[in-house]
Design a protein around this motif. Structure first.
Motif, PDB file in Angstrom:
ATOM      1  N   VAL A  17      -9.946   0.140   2.485  1.00  0.00           N
ATOM      2  CA  VAL A  17      -9.085   0.432   1.337  1.00  0.00           C
ATOM      3  C   VAL A  17      -8.209  -0.765   1.002  1.00  0.00           C
ATOM      4  CG1 VAL A  17      -7.176   1.871   0.519  1.00  0.00           C
ATOM      5  CG2 VAL A  17      -9.096   2.936   1.719  1.00  0.00           C
ATOM      6  N   LEU A  18      -7.593  -1.365   2.023  1.00  0.00           N
ATOM      7  CA  LEU A  18      -6.704  -2.506   1.788  1.00  0.00           C
ATOM      8  C   LEU A  18      -7.463  -3.706   1.233  1.00  0.00           C
ATOM      9  CD1 LEU A  18      -4.424  -2.415   4.982  1.00  0.00           C
ATOM     10  CD2 LEU A  18      -4.005  -1.397   2.734  1.00  0.00           C
ATOM     11  N   GLY A  19      -8.759  -3.803   1.564  1.00  0.00           N
ATOM     12  CA  GLY A  19      -9.568  -4.909   1.084  1.00  0.00           C
ATOM     13  C   GLY A  19     -10.260  -4.669  -0.238  1.00  0.00           C
TER      14      GLY A  19
ATOM     15  N   LEU B 192     -12.622  -2.505  -0.786  1.00  0.00           N
ATOM     16  CA  LEU B 192     -14.007  -2.074  -0.604  1.00  0.00           C
ATOM     17  C   LEU B 192     -14.165  -0.563  -0.738  1.00  0.00           C
ATOM     18  CD1 LEU B 192     -14.969  -4.278   2.489  1.00  0.00           C
ATOM     19  CD2 LEU B 192     -15.442  -4.729   0.076  1.00  0.00           C
ATOM     20  N   GLN B 193     -13.075   0.173  -0.647  1.00  0.00           N
ATOM     21  CA  GLN B 193     -13.097   1.633  -0.705  1.00  0.00           C
ATOM     22  C   GLN B 193     -11.941   2.097  -1.584  1.00  0.00           C
ATOM     23  OE1 GLN B 193     -15.129   3.884   1.459  1.00  0.00           O
ATOM     24  NE2 GLN B 193     -14.418   5.428   0.030  1.00  0.00           N
ATOM     25  N   LYS B 194     -12.245   2.906  -2.568  1.00  0.00           N
ATOM     26  CA  LYS B 194     -11.202   3.430  -3.446  1.00  0.00           C
ATOM     27  C   LYS B 194     -10.557   4.665  -2.818  1.00  0.00           C
ATOM     28  CE  LYS B 194     -10.348   5.093  -8.149  1.00  0.00           C
ATOM     29  NZ  LYS B 194     -10.977   5.437  -9.462  1.00  0.00           N
ATOM     30  N   PRO B 195      -9.236   4.691  -2.694  1.00  0.00           N
ATOM     31  CA  PRO B 195      -8.596   5.868  -2.099  1.00  0.00           C
ATOM     32  C   PRO B 195      -8.614   7.058  -3.050  1.00  0.00           C
ATOM     33  CG  PRO B 195      -6.928   4.337  -2.897  1.00  0.00           C
ATOM     34  CD  PRO B 195      -8.254   3.660  -3.085  1.00  0.00           C
ATOM     35  N   ASP B 196      -8.504   8.250  -2.491  1.00  0.00           N
ATOM     36  CA  ASP B 196      -8.396   9.448  -3.331  1.00  0.00           C
ATOM     37  C   ASP B 196      -7.056   9.483  -4.051  1.00  0.00           C
ATOM     38  OD1 ASP B 196     -10.864  10.233  -2.291  1.00  0.00           O
ATOM     39  OD2 ASP B 196      -9.931  11.373  -0.662  1.00  0.00           O
ATOM     40  N   ARG B 197      -6.024   9.052  -3.356  1.00  0.00           N
ATOM     41  CA  ARG B 197      -4.685   8.983  -3.934  1.00  0.00           C
ATOM     42  C   ARG B 197      -4.001   7.731  -3.425  1.00  0.00           C
ATOM     43  NH1 ARG B 197      -4.963  14.079  -2.085  1.00  0.00           N
ATOM     44  NH2 ARG B 197      -3.543  13.639  -0.356  1.00  0.00           N
ATOM     45  N   GLY B 198      -2.979   7.317  -4.164  1.00  0.00           N
ATOM     46  CA  GLY B 198      -2.218   6.151  -3.766  1.00  0.00           C
ATOM     47  C   GLY B 198      -2.749   4.878  -4.395  1.00  0.00           C
ATOM     48  N   SER B 199      -2.081   3.781  -4.095  1.00  0.00           N
ATOM     49  CA  SER B 199      -2.452   2.503  -4.695  1.00  0.00           C
ATOM     50  C   SER B 199      -2.229   1.379  -3.692  1.00  0.00           C
ATOM     51  CB  SER B 199      -1.628   2.234  -5.951  1.00  0.00           C
ATOM     52  OG  SER B 199      -0.249   2.109  -5.635  1.00  0.00           O
ATOM     53  N   VAL B 200      -2.962   0.289  -3.908  1.00  0.00           N
ATOM     54  CA  VAL B 200      -2.802  -0.941  -3.142  1.00  0.00           C
ATOM     55  C   VAL B 200      -2.514  -2.054  -4.127  1.00  0.00           C
ATOM     56  CG1 VAL B 200      -3.874  -2.586  -1.566  1.00  0.00           C
ATOM     57  CG2 VAL B 200      -4.408  -0.147  -1.363  1.00  0.00           C
ATOM     58  N   ARG B 201      -1.430  -2.793  -3.883  1.00  0.00           N
ATOM     59  CA  ARG B 201      -1.073  -3.921  -4.746  1.00  0.00           C
ATOM     60  C   ARG B 201      -1.009  -5.203  -3.916  1.00  0.00           C
ATOM     61  NH1 ARG B 201       1.596   0.365  -7.195  1.00  0.00           N
ATOM     62  NH2 ARG B 201       1.530   0.366  -9.497  1.00  0.00           N
TER      63      ARG B 201
ATOM     64  N   ALA C  93       0.863  -1.179   0.000  1.00  0.00           N
ATOM     65  CA  ALA C  93       0.000   0.000   0.000  1.00  0.00           C
ATOM     66  C   ALA C  93       0.896   1.223   0.000  1.00  0.00           C
ATOM     67  CB  ALA C  93      -0.907  -0.001   1.226  1.00  0.00           C
ATOM     68  N   SER C  94       0.701   2.090  -0.979  1.00  0.00           N
ATOM     69  CA  SER C  94       1.635   3.196  -1.192  1.00  0.00           C
ATOM     70  C   SER C  94       0.919   4.541  -1.197  1.00  0.00           C
ATOM     71  CB  SER C  94       2.375   2.984  -2.521  1.00  0.00           C
ATOM     72  OG  SER C  94       3.294   4.020  -2.774  1.00  0.00           O
ATOM     73  N   HIS C  95       1.287   5.414  -0.247  1.00  0.00           N
ATOM     74  CA  HIS C  95       0.845   6.814  -0.197  1.00  0.00           C
ATOM     75  C   HIS C  95      -0.680   6.934  -0.283  1.00  0.00           C
ATOM     76  CE1 HIS C  95       5.037   7.936  -0.475  1.00  0.00           C
ATOM     77  NE2 HIS C  95       5.166   7.200  -1.576  1.00  0.00           N
ATOM     78  N   ILE C  96      -1.376   6.209   0.593  1.00  0.00           N
ATOM     79  CA  ILE C  96      -2.836   6.199   0.594  1.00  0.00           C
ATOM     80  C   ILE C  96      -3.366   7.478   1.242  1.00  0.00           C
ATOM     81  CG2 ILE C  96      -4.904   5.025   1.448  1.00  0.00           C
ATOM     82  CD1 ILE C  96      -3.385   3.503  -0.722  1.00  0.00           C
ATOM     83  N   ALA C  97      -4.293   8.132   0.541  1.00  0.00           N
ATOM     84  CA  ALA C  97      -5.018   9.282   1.088  1.00  0.00           C
ATOM     85  C   ALA C  97      -6.502   9.050   0.844  1.00  0.00           C
ATOM     86  CB  ALA C  97      -4.582  10.580   0.417  1.00  0.00           C
ATOM     87  N   LEU C  98      -7.324   9.422   1.827  1.00  0.00           N
ATOM     88  CA  LEU C  98      -8.762   9.186   1.727  1.00  0.00           C
ATOM     89  C   LEU C  98      -9.508  10.278   2.469  1.00  0.00           C
ATOM     90  CD1 LEU C  98     -11.120   7.200   0.954  1.00  0.00           C
ATOM     91  CD2 LEU C  98     -10.830   6.208   3.238  1.00  0.00           C
ATOM     92  N   SER C  99     -10.596  10.743   1.870  1.00  0.00           N
ATOM     93  CA  SER C  99     -11.483  11.696   2.538  1.00  0.00           C
ATOM     94  C   SER C  99     -12.922  11.343   2.195  1.00  0.00           C
ATOM     95  CB  SER C  99     -11.158  13.133   2.120  1.00  0.00           C
ATOM     96  OG  SER C  99     -11.278  13.274   0.708  1.00  0.00           O
ATOM     97  N   TYR C 100     -13.854  11.802   3.041  1.00  0.00           N
ATOM     98  CA  TYR C 100     -15.273  11.543   2.821  1.00  0.00           C
ATOM     99  C   TYR C 100     -15.998  12.844   2.549  1.00  0.00           C
ATOM    100  CZ  TYR C 100     -14.583   6.801   4.617  1.00  0.00           C
ATOM    101  OH  TYR C 100     -14.164   5.512   4.795  1.00  0.00           O
ATOM    102  N   GLY C 101     -17.082  12.765   1.806  1.00  0.00           N
ATOM    103  CA  GLY C 101     -17.874  13.943   1.462  1.00  0.00           C
ATOM    104  C   GLY C 101     -18.253  13.921  -0.004  1.00  0.00           C
TER     105      GLY C 101
END
Length: 274
Positions: free
Chosen positions: A62-64, A66-75, A15-23
């Motif tokens: 995010v790791l599963g 189920l939620q797409k991050p605003d930035r970053g990636s999960v491999r 998981a690299s540079h994950i950012a997440l916000s709601y709204g």
């Protein structure tokens, strides 16, 4: 602690540079995670601690996939995660058993999820019964969820998560509602099954002792949005004694860091929204 992944030993989870916000679009966005990164090797258990509202459950989503991050990636094994993955399994505080299915059918239900390999009847039955035996519930095969204790229901949930033979298990406070004795039994069962199959795990918990007993690494999330505030490596081999000198000192450090994170949270929230 397991050494950090190298080109010869690539990360199972990256998981690299994950950012997440709601709204919603056009509304104020509330940041939850900021620049979070994690690499995890096969068989490694990482515990995630943090104050309530620090984004721990959001991180698991995010790791599963189920939620797409605003930035970053999960491999997972180098494959970018855009959705749920057949080799990633989640387990929650609520066992979420289907009341109209028997214990055996609830465990096997995990094999019906999307992108799972198709098994013939005999292989499916063998795999389901093997996991039920591992969690000590062979005598309760035909029972329904209403006939199970809380500890039994969580054993079923653990078997359902592992019957798919995941490479990565994501756990969101799975034992917090159990009594102390049952919780200890479930912790040891998780440790044995995960290490035996070399399943990696990310465990979200509020229980510092649980993290100290089970994890190879402990991460502390805090702030608004949440970011990594601290990381501890556990050198002591399993099984561990929570009152050993090394773990006692580590526990004191973690408690102090949690208190500092809680104290700073209101000011951090104001800065994030401003």
């Amino acid at each position: 602690m397991t050494d950090q992944p190298t080109p010869l030993h690539p990360a199972l989870l990256d998981a690299s540079h994950i950012a997440l916000s709601y709204g919603r679009h056009g509304q104020v966005r509330y940041p939850v995670l900021r620049d979070f990164s994690l690499q995890l090797r096969a068989g490694e258990i990482v515990a995630v601690l943090g104050p309530s509202g620090a984004g721990k459950s959001s991180l698991l989503r995010v790791l599963g996939g189920l939620q797409k991050p605003d930035r970053g990636s999960v491999r997972v094994r180098g494959e970018v995660l855009h959705d749920t993955h057949p080799r990633v399994s989640l387990m929650f505080q609520d066992p979420c058993l289907l009341p109209w299915l028997t214990l055996e059918e609830n465990v096997g239900f995990g094999l019906d999820f999307a992108r799972q390999p198709v098994l013939d009847r005999n292989e499916r039955r063998r795999r389901v019964h093997a996991l039920i035996d591992e969690v000590g519930l062979t005598s309760a095969l035909g029972r329904y969820p209403s006939e199970l204790s809380g500890g039994m229901a969580q054993r079923v949930a653990l078997a359902r998560s592992l019957v798919r033979r995941p490479e990565l298990l994501l756990l969101d406070e799975p034992f917090s509602a159990l009594d102390e004795i049952t919780r200890g039994e479930m912790q040891q069962l998780l440790l044995v099954l995960a290490k035996r199959s070399q399943t990696a795990a990310v465990l979200v918990t509020h229980d510092i002792d649980e993290a100290l007993l089970l994890a190879d690494r402990i991460l502390l999330l805090g702030g608004v949005p949440a970011e990594l505030l601290g990381e501890w490596t556990l050198a002591a081999a399993q099984p561990r004694d929570a009152v050993s000198g090394e773990l006692t000192r580590m526990r004191v450090d973690i408690v102090q860091a949690l208190r500092a994170a809680r104290t700073d949270a209101p000011a951090a929230a104001e800065r994030a929204v401003a």
